[in-house]
Design a protein around this motif. Structure first.
Motif, PDB file in Angstrom:
ATOM      1  N   VAL A  65      -2.089  -8.534  -3.991  1.00  0.00           N
ATOM      2  CA  VAL A  65      -1.682  -7.570  -2.937  1.00  0.00           C
ATOM      3  C   VAL A  65      -0.936  -6.431  -3.766  1.00  0.00           C
ATOM      4  O   VAL A  65       0.032  -6.346  -4.322  1.00  0.00           O
ATOM      5  CB  VAL A  65      -0.476  -8.310  -2.276  1.00  0.00           C
ATOM      6  N   PRO A  67      -0.764  -2.201  -2.238  1.00  0.00           N
ATOM      7  CA  PRO A  67      -1.154  -0.783  -1.965  1.00  0.00           C
ATOM      8  C   PRO A  67      -1.072   0.305  -3.004  1.00  0.00           C
ATOM      9  O   PRO A  67      -0.311   0.277  -3.806  1.00  0.00           O
ATOM     10  CB  PRO A  67      -0.036  -0.798  -0.609  1.00  0.00           C
ATOM     11  N   PRO A  99      -3.522  -2.811   1.277  1.00  0.00           N
ATOM     12  CA  PRO A  99      -3.195  -2.679   2.490  1.00  0.00           C
ATOM     13  C   PRO A  99      -3.274  -1.143   2.935  1.00  0.00           C
ATOM     14  O   PRO A  99      -3.772  -0.661   3.988  1.00  0.00           O
ATOM     15  CB  PRO A  99      -1.809  -3.047   2.724  1.00  0.00           C
ATOM     16  N   TYR A 100      -2.883  -0.258   2.053  1.00  0.00           N
ATOM     17  CA  TYR A 100      -3.216   1.113   2.037  1.00  0.00           C
ATOM     18  C   TYR A 100      -3.806   1.744   0.889  1.00  0.00           C
ATOM     19  O   TYR A 100      -3.260   1.563  -0.208  1.00  0.00           O
ATOM     20  CB  TYR A 100      -1.824   1.953   2.162  1.00  0.00           C
ATOM     21  N   THR A 135      -9.137  -4.162   2.884  1.00  0.00           N
ATOM     22  CA  THR A 135      -8.064  -3.040   2.923  1.00  0.00           C
ATOM     23  C   THR A 135      -7.919  -3.220   4.552  1.00  0.00           C
ATOM     24  O   THR A 135      -8.446  -3.890   5.278  1.00  0.00           O
ATOM     25  CB  THR A 135      -8.535  -1.834   2.271  1.00  0.00           C
ATOM     26  N   MET A 136      -7.165  -2.120   5.086  1.00  0.00           N
ATOM     27  CA  MET A 136      -7.021  -1.977   6.321  1.00  0.00           C
ATOM     28  C   MET A 136      -7.266  -0.212   6.503  1.00  0.00           C
ATOM     29  O   MET A 136      -6.448   0.255   6.088  1.00  0.00           O
ATOM     30  CB  MET A 136      -5.682  -2.251   6.681  1.00  0.00           C
ATOM     31  N   HIS A 259      -0.410   3.836   8.743  1.00  0.00           N
ATOM     32  CA  HIS A 259       0.186   3.724   7.709  1.00  0.00           C
ATOM     33  C   HIS A 259       1.047   4.948   7.709  1.00  0.00           C
ATOM     34  O   HIS A 259       0.859   6.017   7.580  1.00  0.00           O
ATOM     35  CB  HIS A 259      -1.036   4.006   6.416  1.00  0.00           C
ATOM     36  N   THR A 281       2.879   0.365  10.592  1.00  0.00           N
ATOM     37  CA  THR A 281       2.815  -1.053   9.996  1.00  0.00           C
ATOM     38  C   THR A 281       3.584  -1.094   8.719  1.00  0.00           C
ATOM     39  O   THR A 281       4.199  -0.043   8.420  1.00  0.00           O
ATOM     40  CB  THR A 281       1.416  -1.410   9.797  1.00  0.00           C
ATOM     41  N   SER A 283       2.300  -1.754   5.812  1.00  0.00           N
ATOM     42  CA  SER A 283       1.369  -1.644   4.872  1.00  0.00           C
ATOM     43  C   SER A 283       1.762  -0.739   3.626  1.00  0.00           C
ATOM     44  O   SER A 283       1.238  -0.974   2.651  1.00  0.00           O
ATOM     45  CB  SER A 283      -0.003  -0.930   5.316  1.00  0.00           C
ATOM     46  N   VAL A 301       1.798  -6.570   9.493  1.00  0.00           N
ATOM     47  CA  VAL A 301       0.572  -6.717   9.150  1.00  0.00           C
ATOM     48  C   VAL A 301       0.287  -8.260   8.409  1.00  0.00           C
ATOM     49  O   VAL A 301      -0.671  -8.535   7.879  1.00  0.00           O
ATOM     50  CB  VAL A 301      -0.475  -5.747   8.877  1.00  0.00           C
ATOM     51  N   PHE A 305      -3.135  -9.896   7.242  1.00  0.00           N
ATOM     52  CA  PHE A 305      -3.813 -10.164   6.139  1.00  0.00           C
ATOM     53  C   PHE A 305      -3.644 -11.605   5.583  1.00  0.00           C
ATOM     54  O   PHE A 305      -4.571 -12.078   4.869  1.00  0.00           O
ATOM     55  CB  PHE A 305      -2.972  -8.891   4.960  1.00  0.00           C
TER      56      PHE A 305
END
Length: 338
Positions: A65, A67, A99-100, A135-136, A259, A281, A283, A301, A305
């Motif tokens: 994990v 970003p 995430p980002y 990712t998101m 983001h 979020t 992220s 989030v 995830f």
């Protein structure tokens, strides 16, 4: 469905609180304790990054994990070096949970002699030995094609739809706003989910971070406007759009941003703007100033995830998480106590 017993979560320094929240959620879903794998991700005195994993990962399905937010270069290098450490330790599969995704705004050549940095980052991640990316809300969908490996791009829209239904009871009084023409698809998707209308702010730039003119396409008078976008950086566009919508007769203006980069003068601008609330979020790990800001609210989030990681680990559908009916039970407790 295969078991998920050989699963480990590893975190860099990019967003440790989110990684811990994801691990807690997975613990609840699996009915057993799942923690962050014991490792150290440190800097030498010359700022070189060093990684050491203290747990056995041979044959394991490992999820990193991390970003690649500010500091983007440090967080990216941490991700690459953690991946290399896992590969050299015989991990069975390495999934980069990003995430980002930093550098996503550099997804094409905008003028002569400029890079496509998002493609370069994709190449680096692949070369390091990542097997899959989770990712998101990628800034540009074509970034998925920059990789020659599976990329699962989650969406914040169903999470936002649940939040909007919880906080706004009258869908007829809502109007979803795209802050530019490029974001119409994203805004239309959210508008369809909540049964609201759609309007667009036509924005013309004089240069980078410099807006020449803005006009509203659509009727917003008497409406509660919800601006939807993937990234809020310096908040210039967002604050200008809120001012314009108010001038056009909107009764309230709220924003839902996937983001919250919130760099430079963003907090000062938001504090003095006509925006009622900004929902972002987690992220990106937010500073104490962002968390304390009166107008900003953070929606996690981590449940999204956590379920996606379990689905990937079990080789089941990730696209099922694109729907609110799938996410509603996951977020039920969150909104019961909100």
């Amino acid at each position: 469905m295969k078991g998920d017993t050989n699963m480990k979560i590893l975190s860099g320094n990019g967003n440790r609180p989110l990684a811990e929240a994801i691990a807690r959620r997975i613990s609840v879903y699996r009915g057993g304790s799942v923690g962050i794998a014991d490792a150290r991700v440190e800097r030498f005195s010359d700022k070189e990054i060093f990684v050491e994993v203290f747990e056995n990962v041979r044959g394991e399905d490992v999820f990193i994990v991390q970003p690649t937010s500010n500091p983007a270069n440090d967080n990216l290098m941490e991700l690459l070096i953690m991946t290399d450490a896992l590969r050299r330790s015989s991990a069975r599969r390495v999934t980069a949970v990003i995430p980002y995704f930093g550098y996503a705004r550099q997804d094409r050549r905008t003028s002569a002699r400029t890079p496509i940095s998002a493609k370069l980052v994709a190449n680096l991640i692949e070369k390091a030995g990542v097997d899959r990316v989770l990712t998101m809300d990628l800034h540009a969908g074509q970034i998925q094609g920059f990789f020659d490996l599976p990329v699962d791009n989650l969406y914040a829209a169903p999470v936002f739809a649940l939040d909007i239904r919880h906080h706004f009871q009258n869908a007829e009084g809502l109007m979803v706003i795209s802050p530019d023409v490029g974001g119409v698809v994203r805004a239309r998707d959210l508008a369809k989910r909540i049964g609201a209308g759609l309007a667009v702010v036509d924005k013309r730039r004089a240069g980078p971070n410099e807006i020449e003119s803005m006009t509203v396409i659509g009727e917003v008078a008497g409406k509660t406007c919800l601006i939807v976008d993937d990234i809020c950086d310096t908040a210039g566009t967002l604050c200008a759009a809120a001012k314009l919508l108010r001038e056009e007769g909107a009764t309230a203006v709220h924003a839902y941003i996937s983001h919250g980069v919130l760099s430079g003068p963003a907090l000062e601008r938001l504090g003095g703007s006509l925006l009622d609330t900004l929902v972002v979020t987690d992220s990106i790990e937010h500073s104490a100033a962002v968390r304390a800001a009166e107008k900003i609210r953070v929606v996690s989030v981590a449940p999204l995830f956590a379920q996606a990681i379990l689905n990937v680990g079990n080789d089941t559908s990730v696209s099922s998480l694109f729907r609110e009916d799938t996410l509603a039970p996951i977020y039920e407790a969150h909104y019961r106590f909100a």
